[in-house]
Every structure is written in structure tokens, then in C-alpha cells.
Design a protein around this motif. Structure first.
Motif, short mmCIF file in Angstrom:
data_model
loop_
_atom_site.label_atom_id
_atom_site.label_comp_id
_atom_site.label_asym_id
_atom_site.label_seq_id
_atom_site.Cartn_x
_atom_site.Cartn_y
_atom_site.Cartn_z
N ALA A 1 0.85 -1.19 0.00
CA ALA A 1 0.00 0.00 0.00
C ALA A 1 0.88 1.24 0.00
O ALA A 1 1.83 1.35 0.79
N THR A 2 0.59 2.18 -0.91
CA THR A 2 1.34 3.43 -0.95
C THR A 2 0.76 4.40 0.07
O THR A 2 -0.30 4.15 0.67
N GLU A 3 1.44 5.53 0.27
CA GLU A 3 1.01 6.50 1.28
C GLU A 3 -0.38 7.06 0.98
O GLU A 3 -1.12 7.42 1.90
N ASP A 4 -0.72 7.15 -0.31
CA ASP A 4 -2.05 7.68 -0.66
C ASP A 4 -3.12 6.59 -0.74
O ASP A 4 -4.22 6.83 -1.22
N GLY A 5 -2.77 5.37 -0.27
CA GLY A 5 -3.78 4.31 -0.17
C GLY A 5 -3.90 3.40 -1.37
O GLY A 5 -4.70 2.46 -1.35
N ARG A 6 -3.13 3.66 -2.43
CA ARG A 6 -3.19 2.80 -3.60
C ARG A 6 -2.38 1.53 -3.38
O ARG A 6 -1.43 1.52 -2.61
#
Length: 240
Positions: free
Chosen positions: A71-76
Motif C-alpha cells: 500500500a502506498t502512502e495515498d492508499g493505492r
């Protein structure tokens, strides 16, 4: 209700040459059989292990296809790899004793469970097994370097051509066609892995079709010009 684990033996598995070391004698094979005591069925869309879960085992894929993602910091969800039958997953958990990614089945799959403490213990006695585990780890490092090269210096056409060629080569090693494959992942997942937008992946596939390099029918891809795809991948070196 969860079905009981199924007993499986490495000594008569048709994927033995892919995920087990060669040159083991019968006694050593039986000892490995005792470690790989169970296999698990994973339904399409289900998770084998999640980021943060305790690391207890490595998994050899018997059937099916998986993706690993973080999971990336922006939720993707960022796809970090695709794994298929004969490959071993779970190595990410060795460093900190917990997993650092999610591993999701892209189709109904089955894995052999190899408890890591027992595998480590046997590796000390069977040097061929220890060497094999090191080779598997090394292969992961090489793969990571390959992905960095893809994302760091290749244009969209080069990335997609390299991806298709790598995928069909891995499948061919497992007895499948050297020119045809069914994509188990979506174009969006391919884009996430290659650092490309969905529209770019679709447009690049269309470009390959127009140029007579591939034939695409939904998820079925047939390579018409392998050398042409290789020339795309190698084009940047020709320009240097």
C-alpha cells in the motif's frame, strides 16, 4: 469450514525440478517430504499472507498465479511482482520476521507450506538445500534489479515488451507455449507493476497489434514477432 490439509510429497511432484534442488538422494528427499507436510488452497482474490503478519513459512506455488503488492502512502496498491507455479514466495518475511507485502491469488491456487524453522534446520545438514535457498534469494535480488531497470530507464513500449517476453519465457520453462499466454492479471495491475497508467498499457498493446508484433483477444496474447519485441527492448542500447 476449512478443509483439512492435504499430504503431498516433493519426491513425486512434477514441479520438483523448478522449486527443489537437484541431486538429492532418496533419504534427503524423504526428509524434505516430512517438512513440506501440507498444501493450502487459496481462492481467487484471497490473500495468502498480509503485510505485517508474522513470518512462519515459505510457500512453493503448485498451481495458480499470485501478485504481491504494497500500500502506498495515498492508499493505492502498488504491484511489486507476479508469481506462478514452481516459484517460492514469502522470502520478504525473513529479514524482520514479518511479511512486508500482501500476496493475493489472481486465480484459484494451491501452495505447499514449508515451515521456515524446519527448513533452516534441514538446510544446515543438507548443503544442496541450503545452496538452493540461497539461489532462490539471489534470483529475487536479480529480479528486483531488473524491475529497477524497467522503471528507471525504459520507455512504455520497452517496459511492456520486456514484461510480455519475460512472462512467456517463464511460462515456457513450465511446459507452456513459447508464443501464447493468457494474462492472469488485469491491464491495471500490469500498469501498476510497470509504473504506467492503464490507458498507456492499453494504447501500447494496441500499438503492438497494429505493428504486427502480437495478437490480442481480451486476456489472450499471441506473440507474432518475438524478434520484433526483443528489438524494442534492446533499442535503448542501440541508441547509446
Amino acid at each position: 469450514m476449512t478443509p483439512p490439509p492435504i499430504k503431498v510429497t516433493c519426491s513425486n511432484c512434477n514441479l520438483r525440478e523448478l522449486c527443489m534442488p537437484t541431486g538429492l538422494n532418496e533419504q534427503q528427499l524423504h526428509r524434505i517430504d516430512d517438512i513440506v507436510a501440507t498444501r493450502r488452497k487459496i481462492k481467487r482474490g484471497s490473500t495468502l499472507f498480509r503485510n505485517g503478519e508474522d513470518f512462519t513459512a515459505l510457500y512453493a506455488i503448485r498451481t495458480g498465479f499470485f501478485k504481491t503488492c504494497v500500500a502506498t502512502e495515498d492508499g493505492r496498491d502498488q504491484v511489486t511482482g507476479f508469481q506462478m507455479a514452481g516459484e517460492i514466495i514469502g522470502l520478504d518475511g525473513i529479514v524482520h520476521d514479518h511479511h512486508t507485502c500482501d500476496t493475493v491469488a489472481l486465480e484459484d491456487a494451491e501452495v505447499c507450506v514449508m515451515p521456515f524453522d524446519r527448513l533452516e534446520e534441514l538446510s544446515r545438514e543438507v548443503t544442496a538445500l541450503q545452496s538452493h535457498v540461497h539461489k532462490v534469494m539471489s534470483r529475487e535480488i536479480v529480479r528486483e534489479h531488473g524491475v529497477m531497470l524497467l522503471l528507471g530507464s525504459m520507455r512504455a513500449e520497452e517496459r511492456l515488451a520486456a514484461f510480455v517476453l519475460n512472462l512467456v519465457q517463464r511460462l515456457h520453462t513450465r511446459g507452456f507455449s513459447s508464443s501464447e499466454l493468457v494474462l492472469r492479471m488485469t491491464r491495471e495491475e500490469i500498469g501498476s507493476y510497470l509504473g504506467l497508467k492503464l490507458e498507456t498499457v492499453s494504447r501500447t498493446f494496441s500499438k503492438f497489434v497494429e505493428e504486427g508484433l502480437v495478437e490480442v483477444k481480451q486476456r489472450h496474447v499471441r506473440i507474432l514477432d518475438t524478434e520484433g519485441l526483443k528489438r524494442i527492448v534492446n533499442s535503448q542500447h542501440a541508441c547509446e
